[in-house]
Design an enzyme around this catalytic site. Structure first.
Site, PDB file in Angstrom:
ATOM      1  N   THR A  13       0.813  -1.223   0.000  1.00 58.55           N
ATOM      2  CA  THR A  13       0.000   0.000   0.000  1.00 58.55           C
ATOM      3  C   THR A  13       0.840   1.264   0.000  1.00 58.55           C
ATOM      4  O   THR A  13       0.468   2.262  -0.622  1.00 58.55           O
ATOM      5  CB  THR A  13      -0.920  -0.012   1.245  1.00 58.55           C
ATOM      6  OG1 THR A  13      -1.815  -1.104   1.113  1.00 58.55           O
ATOM      7  CG2 THR A  13      -1.713   1.269   1.377  1.00 58.55           C
ATOM      8  N   ASP A  58       1.246  -6.576  -4.573  1.00 57.80           N
ATOM      9  CA  ASP A  58       0.388  -6.590  -3.400  1.00 57.80           C
ATOM     10  C   ASP A  58       0.901  -7.824  -2.644  1.00 57.80           C
ATOM     11  O   ASP A  58       1.039  -8.908  -3.232  1.00 57.80           O
ATOM     12  CB  ASP A  58      -1.068  -6.784  -3.824  1.00 57.80           C
ATOM     13  CG  ASP A  58      -2.012  -6.762  -2.631  1.00 57.80           C
ATOM     14  OD1 ASP A  58      -2.892  -5.913  -2.591  1.00 57.80           O
ATOM     15  OD2 ASP A  58      -1.856  -7.622  -1.734  1.00 57.80           O
TER      16      ASP A  58
HETATM   17  N1  ASP Z   1      -2.928  -5.554   0.209  1.00 59.36           N
HETATM   18  C1  ASP Z   1      -1.834  -4.744   0.677  1.00 59.36           C
HETATM   19  C2  ASP Z   1      -0.570  -5.579   0.679  1.00 59.36           C
HETATM   20  O1  ASP Z   1      -0.370  -6.368   1.536  1.00 59.36           O
HETATM   21  C3  ASP Z   1      -2.123  -4.210   2.015  1.00 59.36           C
HETATM   22  C4  ASP Z   1      -1.078  -3.277   2.585  1.00 59.36           C
HETATM   23  O2  ASP Z   1       0.003  -3.092   2.085  1.00 59.36           O
HETATM   24  O3  ASP Z   1      -1.391  -2.681   3.638  1.00 59.36           O
HETATM   25  O4  ASP Z   1       0.214  -5.465  -0.196  1.00 59.36           O
END
Ligand code: ASP
Length: 340
Positions: A13, A58
């Site tokens: 993220t 991700d």
């Molecule tokens: N879906 C994201 C990931 O794990 C969530 C995050 O980074 O907070 O890459």
């Protein structure tokens, strides 16, 4: 001379931007955002090199080969930098933080894994603080460990778990105190830090083999057939998520027989509690002793992530099942507390 930090940017993220389908990694975006931060050019900050991975993930897509790529990258740049940051998605951050201490043998410098719940590009975000403090800790702390820094807490990587899907305080280390806390100052509890490896020991990277390990969480009514299927080859090691201090349904004779048949064949079954906090103690209840008699071994207070990482590591080094069982009962990188 300014301290030098190497940033391995794997995705997550922190560097994502909005798309019609939700947040997604965007190449080049994080670099631009960071170049717009005057704080990063402050005299108190280290110099950094940002290495963006070819495919930004991700972290839900993270695979063992990706863990190896991160470990290799750190090893290849080890001599040139004072510390390392791994920018990573939060979803599987605790797995990577649990795996890297086993992969990076002889680590003598800080490796700080961090990320954020809100991307750096948003007005309200936790990315800025995690990044800035993470960089300061990586540059100056001299902690010879893989740590996870998030929400003002510095945790031992192989003790960390994700505890909140949307809070800024997303990680905890329920069975081990935080190594440090960032408040007005950054307070590191030096008594908890592992000793550095002897200077003669070089950093080496242990690659993991094809996964022949897994995890299975018990639940009331779990079918012995389902468990039996899971325990078939190629599986060699299983982390069994049990109740309380390591209990299971001792009255389900079929289930216990399935576990015993598998351990007799050399499958290593490690008992880890489903509870967030506390340790397994299989002698406390008949429902635990029966598992021990079926050949299940204690995972003590290891997190499921750490127990899985350790099984991965031990089987990859070529140990036999008996040797793996023996090593599982030791603390190899601070991942468990042995009962006194
Ligand atoms: N879906 C994201 C990931 O794990 C969530 C995050 O980074 O907070 O890459």
């Amino acid at each position: 001379m300014k301290k030098q930090v190497y940033i391995a940017y794997t995705g997550g993220t922190i560097g994502m931007s909005k798309t019609p389908d939700g947040y997604a990694p965007a190449p080049g975006y994080l670099k631009t955002q960071m170049s717009l931060m005057p704080e990063l050019r402050d005299a108190a900050m280290p110099d950094y090199t940002l290495h963006k991975y070819d495919v930004l993930l991700d972290s839900s897509n993270m695979m063992p080969d990706d863990w190896f790529r991160i470990a290799r990258d750190i090893a290849d740049n080890y001599e040139k930098y004072d510390g390392f940051i791994v920018l990573h998605g939060t979803d599987t951050m605790a797995y990577t933080a649990s795996v890297l201490p086993f992969m990076l043998r002889g680590l003598g410098k800080p490796v700080i894994i961090t990320g954020s719940q809100i991307p750096l590009c948003e007005i309200r975000n936790d990315a800025r603080e995690n990044l800035i403090t993470g960089l300061i800790i990586a540059a100056n702390s001299k902690i010879p460990e893989v740590c996870l820094y998030f929400g003002n807490k510095l945790l031992r990587g192989c003790r960390s778990v994700k505890v909140s899907a949307d809070g800024f305080d997303a990680f905890a280390s329920p069975n081990f105190p935080a190594l440090g806390v960032a408040g007005v100052g950054i307070d590191i509890n030096r008594d908890l830090i592992l000793p550095p490896p002897p200077e003669t020991v070089p950093l080496t990277v242990q690659q993991f083999n094809e996964p022949t390990v897994g995890t299975l969480r018990l639940f009331p009514g779990i079918s012995s057939l389902v468990v039996s299927n899971m325990l078939q080859p190629p599986l060699r090691g299983l982390v069994l998520g049990t109740y309380g201090v390591g209990n299971g349904p001792d009255q389900d004779r079929h289930l216990i027989a399935v576990l015993k048949e598998a351990t007799d064949r050399g499958v290593v079954i490690v008992n880890c509690t489903q509870c967030l906090e506390g340790s397994v103690s299989m002698g406390d209840y008949v429902a635990g002793s029966v598992l021990a008699r079926a050949g299940v071994i204690s995972g003590f207070d290891m997190t499921i992530e750490a127990a899985l990482a350790k099984l991965f590591y031990l089987f990859s080094t070529g140990y036999s099942s008996e040797e793996v069982k023996k090593e599982m009962q030791k603390s190899l990188c601070g991942e468990l507390t042995l009962p006194i």
